[in-house]
Design a protein around this motif. Structure first.
Motif, short mmCIF file in Angstrom:
data_model
loop_
_atom_site.label_atom_id
_atom_site.label_comp_id
_atom_site.label_asym_id
_atom_site.label_seq_id
_atom_site.Cartn_x
_atom_site.Cartn_y
_atom_site.Cartn_z
N SER A 65 40.96 37.81 52.08
CA SER A 65 39.61 37.94 51.52
C SER A 65 39.12 36.61 50.97
O SER A 65 37.94 36.25 51.14
N TYR A 66 40.00 35.87 50.32
CA TYR A 66 39.60 34.56 49.79
C TYR A 66 39.29 33.58 50.91
O TYR A 66 38.32 32.81 50.83
N ASP A 71 34.58 31.33 47.08
CA ASP A 71 34.25 31.54 45.67
C ASP A 71 33.58 32.88 45.42
O ASP A 71 33.67 33.42 44.31
N ASP A 72 32.91 33.42 46.43
CA ASP A 72 32.30 34.74 46.27
C ASP A 72 33.37 35.79 45.99
O ASP A 72 33.16 36.72 45.20
N TYR A 73 34.52 35.63 46.64
CA TYR A 73 35.61 36.58 46.39
C TYR A 73 36.18 36.40 44.99
O TYR A 73 36.56 37.39 44.34
N PHE A 79 34.79 39.94 38.31
CA PHE A 79 33.80 40.86 37.74
C PHE A 79 33.84 42.27 38.30
O PHE A 79 33.13 43.15 37.82
N LYS A 80 34.70 42.48 39.32
CA LYS A 80 34.81 43.84 39.87
C LYS A 80 36.25 44.32 39.96
O LYS A 80 36.61 45.34 39.37
N PHE A 146 46.22 34.58 39.60
CA PHE A 146 45.68 33.92 40.80
C PHE A 146 44.30 33.36 40.53
O PHE A 146 43.98 32.24 40.97
N LEU A 147 43.46 34.11 39.82
CA LEU A 147 42.11 33.65 39.52
C LEU A 147 42.14 32.35 38.72
O LEU A 147 41.41 31.39 39.03
#
Length: 349
Positions: A65-66, A71-73, A79-80, A146-147
């Motif tokens: 996904s990343y 950066d959208d992921y 935030f989700k 990870f973030l």
């Protein structure tokens, strides 16, 4: 399964099939009552394999996904995904309050109640409402780690690879710390599946290069991982490591949690590498996995409390039945909610 799409590591339906398989291992590990020494040892290794498998799939999915969204992921993660995971833990704990009070328990004070429901085990007075919800808590921590690493490693070109490598380094430090704590205190703390989450990320990062090598050497790799895992399991399943000195028990925990379980998971993942599968039933059934996971302890403990003389096999069957039933109801209700929501949005447009 077919082997046509060799550039794919885990396609969606194969991943969903693995989720069902690992959830089955969880249910056997938690609900089945072994009657032999060998059975109890096998049950003991099923936990690390199941959780490790879920962690690998989660790490791989995060990595893919990343790579796709960048950066959208990361924003979606912050935030989700992370808030949703934590909210799930809190909601599950609220339901487990019913079982907590049903069994005649109570909290010492309001603070103990709050930190227990909010799953904050850092303070004195914390009470574990669900002993099997830790997987979601660990997963949330891994997302957060990870973030943070992805933000810190922003200057690196291979951001995903760098973050995963730092994650492995932190995992080694944490595991060594836990080993020292266990050796000095006699406890048995561990972070189940911690290495498989960053390994999943690394496999996502190198999936194109790894794909050719793994498919070419699939049989050798699967046999190697499996044979080493079985050999180590045969050694560390001996009574000496369970009933011997504290040092022996800690070493056994390390091998089961971080080595043997990891090798079995890698063997399973390599076996599934590059395979594709199409099944609407598997895709639909996999949507139940999370809810079966978070609910089965509730039904299991409730039936044990209400029917203490009921045969364990009946309790197991009732637990599985009601866990699946409540999961189906939740998924149907969730899908209906989303349908109504989409319909309202269309009307507004």
């Amino acid at each position: 399964m077919s082997n046509k799409t060799k550039s794919v590591f885990l396609d969606r339906t194969v991943s969903n099939a693995l989720r069902l398989f690992f959830e089955l291992l969880v249910l056997i590990h938690h609900l089945y009552q072994p009657f032999t020494l060998v059975g109890s040892r096998i049950s003991a290794i099923l936990g690390p394999i199941a959780v490790g498998g879920f962690m690998f799939i989660s790490g791989y999915g995060l990595g893919v996904s990343y790579q796709r969204d960048g950066d959208d992921y990361l924003r979606k993660l912050a935030f989700k995904r992370i808030p949703t995971t934590y909210l799930t833990i809190v909601v599950v704990n609220l339901f487990y309050l019913i079982l907590f009070y049903l069994r005649g328990n109570s909290f010492n004070n309001a603070f103990s109640f709050i930190i227990s429901v909010l799953y904050i085990p850092l303070f004195k007075g914390y009470v574990t409402l669900s002993h099997w919800i830790y997987f979601l808590a660990d997963l949330m921590i891994y997302y957060i780690v990870f973030l943070i690493l992805a933000i810190v490693n922003k200057k690196y070109n291979a951001r995903l690879k760098s973050s995963a490598k730092f994650f492995v380094f932190l995992a080694v430090i944490l595991c060594l710390t836990l080993v020292i704590i266990n050796l000095t205190t006699g406890s048995s703390r561990q972070m189940r599946g911690i290495f498989l989450f960053p390994l999943g990320i690394l496999f996502a990062y190198g999936k194109d290069k790894l794909s050719r090598y793994v498919i070419k050497n699939k049989i050798k790799l699967v046999c190697t991982f499996s044979l080493i895992a079985v050999a180590l399991f045969s050694i560390f399943a001996q009574d000496y490591f369970y009933s011997g000195t504290n040092t022996a028990q800690v070493f056994c925990t390390v091998m089961f949690e971080y080595v043997i379980g990891t090798l079995f998971v890698l063997a399973i993942m390599v076996f599934c590498w590059g395979k594709t599968l199409k099944s609407k039933f598997i895709d639909m059934a996999s949507s139940l996995v999370l809810y079966v996971y978070v609910s089965h302890e509730f039904f299991f403990r409730t039936f044990q409390h209400l029917f203490p003389n009921l045969h364990w096999a009946l309790i197991m069957l009732l637990t599985v039945f009601y866990s699946i039933l409540i999961s189906i109801l939740i998924v149907l209700s969730r899908n209906k909610f989303y349908q109504l929501r989409r319909a309202k949005l269309k009307k507004k447009v």
